[in-house]
Structures are given as C-alpha cells and as structure tokens.
Write an enzyme that holds these catalytic residues in place. Structure first.
Site, PDB file in Angstrom:
ATOM      1  N   GLN A 100      24.910  -6.842  42.406  1.00 22.33           N
ATOM      2  CA  GLN A 100      26.145  -6.392  41.761  1.00 22.33           C
ATOM      3  C   GLN A 100      26.198  -6.811  40.300  1.00 22.33           C
ATOM      4  OE1 GLN A 100      29.763  -7.464  43.787  1.00 22.33           O
ATOM      5  NE2 GLN A 100      29.080  -6.613  45.731  1.00 22.33           N
ATOM      6  N   HIS A 276      37.712  -3.524  49.546  1.00 24.16           N
ATOM      7  CA  HIS A 276      36.612  -4.354  49.061  1.00 24.16           C
ATOM      8  C   HIS A 276      35.793  -3.633  47.984  1.00 24.16           C
ATOM      9  CE1 HIS A 276      37.567  -7.129  52.247  1.00 24.16           C
ATOM     10  NE2 HIS A 276      37.462  -6.156  53.141  1.00 24.16           N
ATOM     11  N   LEU A 277      35.690  -2.324  48.081  1.00 24.64           N
ATOM     12  CA  LEU A 277      34.927  -1.567  47.090  1.00 24.64           C
ATOM     13  C   LEU A 277      35.649  -1.502  45.753  1.00 24.64           C
ATOM     14  CD1 LEU A 277      32.414   0.162  46.490  1.00 24.64           C
ATOM     15  CD2 LEU A 277      33.722   2.164  47.221  1.00 24.64           C
ATOM     16  N   ASP A 279      37.113  -3.573  43.625  1.00 26.13           N
ATOM     17  CA  ASP A 279      36.702  -4.443  42.515  1.00 26.13           C
ATOM     18  C   ASP A 279      35.241  -4.226  42.143  1.00 26.13           C
ATOM     19  OD1 ASP A 279      35.034  -6.968  43.745  1.00 26.13           O
ATOM     20  OD2 ASP A 279      36.536  -6.293  45.157  1.00 26.13           O
ATOM     21  N   GLN A 280      34.397  -3.861  43.125  1.00 23.55           N
ATOM     22  CA  GLN A 280      32.977  -3.619  42.843  1.00 23.55           C
ATOM     23  C   GLN A 280      32.766  -2.388  41.963  1.00 23.55           C
ATOM     24  OE1 GLN A 280      30.516  -3.770  46.492  1.00 23.55           O
ATOM     25  NE2 GLN A 280      32.280  -4.690  47.515  1.00 23.55           N
ATOM     26  N   HIS A 300      40.648 -10.029  43.701  1.00 25.66           N
ATOM     27  CA  HIS A 300      39.361  -9.774  43.050  1.00 25.66           C
ATOM     28  C   HIS A 300      39.485  -8.633  42.033  1.00 25.66           C
ATOM     29  CE1 HIS A 300      37.736 -12.137  46.411  1.00 25.66           C
ATOM     30  NE2 HIS A 300      36.672 -12.320  45.666  1.00 25.66           N
TER      31      HIS A 300
END
Length: 331
Positions: A100, A276-277, A279-280, A300
């Site tokens: 990441q 969860h995705l 912030d990525q 996050h």
C-alpha cells in the site's frame, strides 16, 4: 520540509506509510514526529521500515531515523523511476501494508517489487483482498497491476513471498465498479493443514452469503505447504470485501463466517466501496481524481484526508446517507 505529527488522528503505521508515499510522489521532504506515540510499542516496527525502504528505493530517498523503535523519521525523496526491488520484512509483518505504501508511486512511474513477510496477518487486509478489491478497482480504472503469490506466510513464522509489478500508464479518474453482474468470489487458503480446513471455511462463507443475499458464489482454494501454518478466507464482490484469518482452536466454519459477515457489511450497504477500502483508495483518488462513496467516515479515512491536506490535496468528505469522497486532479 513538512513536519507531520505522527500521533494525529488514527496515529498508527498507516500515517507513516502514507506520508512517505506522498512525500515521494510530490517531491516534498517530510519529517514525521511522535511516531505511533500512543501504541503499546511506540515507534517504528519492521513492517514500517520495510515500507519506507520500498518507497525510498523507487525514488533514491535520503532517510534518517529508519530503525526499530524510532519515533522520528526524515524522508527526503529524490527523482522517482522504475525500479526492480527486493524487500524482506524480516518477520511476519504485513506484505499488503508494505505494498500500500509503495503502490501510489508505482502507479505513477511503474515498478516491480518482490517482498517477503506475512501474506495474511491480523490487523491487515489479506493479499487476496488487496489483489481483488483494491487492485481490482484500480485495474477497472485502467491500471495494469500483476500480483503473484509465490508463498503464503502466516503469523508468527511469516515466510510469505509476493511479486507485484505495475506498468506505468496514464490512469483516468477513478469511479465505482458496477458489480451487479458479478458473483461473489471466495478464496479459501491454508498452509500445512488438512484439505478439509479450506473446504469448511469456503462452505461456511458461501452459506452465509447466499442465505443473506442470494448472490451466486465462486470458490477458489489455495492449499499449500510452507514455512508457516495457518489459514484465511477472503470474500469479495467488486469494490467490497472482507477477510478473516484462522488461529489454533478456532473452527474453520467460524473463519469462513467471519469473512462473510465482514463482506456482508459492505454488500448490504448502498455505498460504492466498503469501509476498509475507503482510506486505501484516497491517495489514488488524490493523484488521478474521481469519486466514490463509503458507508461511514472511519478514523483511518479521516486521518488520510488530513494528511492529504498537508501535501496540498483537499478532499472534504460529505456526509449523508453515505460518505462521499471526490477530487478533481486536473483542477
């Protein structure tokens, strides 16, 4: 020289990895202080140093403070270029989290990374989630990302190995994937365990998904032998997914159900991506533009938005029934 308070917001390793990646992409040197100050073991760990090394190797950066336990780091990027790098976390530290940090720079300049460590460890997405969910939405936008899982690695021995190659391309703005026509993918993995472990994980995950949604499922098994013993289950559909890891004494059915329930939280929400995705995906959003919605504003994601502002990218989440993120990279 930017100075970033490493204890801001979520205040963990994500802030360090993201700050280093943004420094390399923008060419702005950065000093990060108070690194993981509120954690039980503050300062840098092996996984963070591996991430810093991967980014630094792509842009010939000057670094001070990159050692275990360090609470301050200065990163001075050079000129980024395609590099073929090898990085060893040295522990079962998360390979996906190292990727990441390196990925935004690789999307802009290309690169190849061979990395050893943990492919499925706690408090991290599995390598399968990264491949099918994060890399999946980037591929849909035009990125060329090739991931090979050479060996799987579990806590505490590690021993996993992944090769990822990114081809430099002009990537257009990132928009949501239409997953209405897609089945749910289930990847059930095990190492040094009887075949029935992966079977039971997958069956439990599929039952939970079909009972709740009626979506058809496709199942992929990956059973191996290797340095470490463990199991995982990853469930995904488009830009949403969930994953869970096994542990001694935890029934395989529970692992599959945990992965399914994690994914269902996204599947049953009208937002474009799972929580969860979100912030990525924010750094690629800042680099290439686009928009997406998420179920909630996580700590996050809020921390990454703050960090992006320090580097000149203003993404202001708009809260409603879902949370909208958008950025015009050409403005």
């Amino acid at each position: 020289m930017l100075t970033i308070n490493g204890s801001y917001g979520e205040g963990g390793g994500q802030l360090v990895r993201t700050a280093v990646g943004l420094s390399a992409v923008t060419g702005k040197p950065v000093t990060i202080t108070n690194i993981r100050a509120a954690r039980k073991k503050p300062g840098l760990a092996a996984q963070h140093i591996a991430a810093i090394s991967a980014v630094a190797g792509t842009c010939s950066a000057g670094i001070t403070g990159a050692k275990i336990g360090s609470r301050s780091l200065t990163f001075s990027p050079g000129e980024p270029e395609y590099q073929d790098l090898t990085v060893n976390v040295g522990t079962a530290g998360s390979i996906p989290l190292v990727i990441q940090a390196w990925l935004p720079l690789a999307l802009c300049y290309g690169g190849r990374l061979r990395i050893s460590g943990g492919t499925e460890v706690n408090r991290s997405p599995t390598i399968d989630y990264l491949d099918h969910v994060l890399a999946g939405i980037l591929r849909a936008a035009g990125a060329q990302i090739i991931i090979e899982i050479v060996k799987r690695g579990y806590y505490p021995e590690g021993g996993g190995e992944v090769i990822i190659e990114v081809v430099k391309k002009n990537i257009p703005p990132i928009f949501p994937i239409n997953a209405n026509h897609l089945p749910v993918g289930i990847i059930s993995c095990s190492s040094n365990l009887p075949d029935h472990v992966a079977n039971r994980q997958a069956s439990a995950a599929a039952l939970a998904i079909t009972s709740e949604t009626g979506f058809p499922c496709t199942i992929e098994y990956d059973r191996r032998t290797g340095k470490s013993t463990g199991s995982s289950c990853t469930v995904y559909r488009g830009a949403k997914g969930g994953c869970a890891n096994g542990r001694p004494g935890l029934p395989a059915e529970v692992v599959g159900e945990n992965a399914a329930h994690s994914a269902l939280a996204g599947f049953l929400n009208p937002a474009d991506v799972d929580m969860h995705l979100s912030d990525q995906l924010l750094v690629p959003l800042a680099l290439f533009g686009g928009e997406f919605t998420a179920p909630v504003l996580t700590s996050h994601a809020d921390t990454v938005c703050w960090l992006l502002r320090q580097f000149g990218y203003t993404i202001a989440p708009r809260k409603g029934a879902t949370v909208e993120f958008s950025y015009d990279a050409g403005a």
